[in-house]
Design an enzyme around this catalytic site. Structure first.
Site, PDB file in Angstrom:
ATOM      1  N   GLY A 128     -10.673 -16.534  13.626  1.00 17.82           N
ATOM      2  CA  GLY A 128     -10.136 -17.157  12.418  1.00 17.82           C
ATOM      3  C   GLY A 128      -9.185 -16.237  11.695  1.00 17.82           C
ATOM      4  N   GLY A 156      -6.743 -17.035   5.353  1.00 20.46           N
ATOM      5  CA  GLY A 156      -7.877 -16.713   4.509  1.00 20.46           C
ATOM      6  C   GLY A 156      -8.450 -15.324   4.714  1.00 20.46           C
ATOM      7  N   SER A 164     -22.393 -16.769   4.241  1.00 24.75           N
ATOM      8  CA  SER A 164     -21.946 -17.223   2.919  1.00 24.75           C
ATOM      9  C   SER A 164     -23.137 -17.217   1.981  1.00 24.75           C
ATOM     10  CB  SER A 164     -21.380 -18.641   3.034  1.00 24.75           C
ATOM     11  OG  SER A 164     -21.292 -19.273   1.773  1.00 24.75           O
ATOM     12  N   TYR A 197     -22.918 -27.576   6.042  1.00 26.00           N
ATOM     13  CA  TYR A 197     -22.296 -26.258   5.919  1.00 26.00           C
ATOM     14  C   TYR A 197     -23.345 -25.192   5.623  1.00 26.00           C
ATOM     15  CZ  TYR A 197     -19.420 -22.433   4.166  1.00 26.00           C
ATOM     16  OH  TYR A 197     -18.853 -21.199   3.962  1.00 26.00           O
TER      17      TYR A 197
END
Length: 290
Positions: free
Chosen positions: A17, A21, A135, A161
């Site tokens: 990724g 970001g 997270s 999520y």
């Protein structure tokens, strides 16, 4: 301002990724310190542009973590090159119900199963550390190991999520236990960035929208600030493994953090590991972590 990194000219990092970001900010930080950086992601054109900016020590490779065939192709493309640190950063957030190429719920399949498969396929080439980005959402996460792909229960985007982020942390802590049991020099560290204003959230149609609005107006943290915990987990020489994050949960300097009780459930971690091996077809030559 983040502390300046020690020179990393002799080290190779793979960052998933890495084209936007926190992943992009992580790759740029490592590249600026002289590291060889393998950027991995789906947006090849953007990744190549970033790699060109970073210089000859950076390269871009296509990787779709929602496709086990793509993961295998990526690991084969890397050949037998040594990788000092793997940063499992890529992720999707609060999507409507969709499935990966292999039929997994998209968030569980991409965020957890994709990285589980990638790590296992690269394990014999890794020398120093596996960093898996989780997270603060893991704090509210619950994982149903009998129905992780929401085939028999109601699907909620935010819940899916949070489940995937709890799975990231369960996996990382179990990987650390198994590496320790094997007396491997490789360490596993989970990291959460806290809040960072990236493109991954803020338009989800869930309570995450309110969180991102709060973050943008009050915390005003950039992707580079969010990447501080990830870079710390990847480069801090005295870090033994475990879990790190901002000292004020959503913002602040990185430090060792305490995982939620459900993330420290060793029985659940073993069950998740066994399920992940079954679903991905990727097995690890490591003993159970106890």
């Amino acid at each position: 301002m983040a502390p300046e990194l020690a020179p990393l000219a002799d080290r190779t990092f793979v960052v998933t990724g890495a084209t936007s970001g926190v992943g992009e900010a992580t790759a740029r930080s490592l590249g600026a310190a002289g590291a060889t950086v393998v950027l991995a992601g789906r947006n090849v054109d953007k990744g190549r542009a970033i790699a060109e900016e970073l210089g000859s020590g950076a390269s871009m490779h296509r990787l779709d973590l929602a496709d086990l065939a793509s993961i295998r192709a990526f690991t084969e493309e890397l050949g037998d090159r040594r990788i000092d640190v793997l940063v499992n950063n890529a992720g999707v957030m609060a999507l409507p119900y969709t499935r990966t190429v292999d039929g997994f719920e998209m968030q569980f399949g991409t965020n957890h199963l994709g990285h589980f498969a990638l790590t296992g396929l690269l394990l014999d080439r890794l020398t120093t550390r596996v960093v898996t980005v989780t997270s603060a959402a893991h704090l509210v996460g619950r994982i149903d190991l009998d129905d992780p792909n929401f085939e028999h229960r109601r699907y909620r985007r935010a819940g899916g999520y949070a489940q995937s982020k709890l799975a990231n942390l369960l996996f990382s802590l179990e990987l650390e236990r198994r590496l320790a049991a094997a007396r491997s020099p490789l360490r596993a560290v989970a990291a959460h960035p806290g809040y960072a204003a990236t493109g991954v959230g803020g338009h989800t149609g869930t309570w995450f929208d309110r969180l991102f609005t709060f973050g943008k107006t009050i915390l005003q943290r950039t992707p580079a600030q969010g990447a501080e915990s990830v870079v710390f987990a990847a480069t801090e020489p005295d870090l033994p493994g475990g879990f790190v994050g901002p000292n004020l949960l959503l913002y602040g300097s990185p430090h060792p953090a305490r995982a939620a009780r459900r993330a420290r459930d060793r029985r659940a971690a073993r069950r998740l590991w066994e399920l992940s091996e079954k679903l991905t077809g990727v097995t690890y030559p490591l003993p159970p972590g106890g």
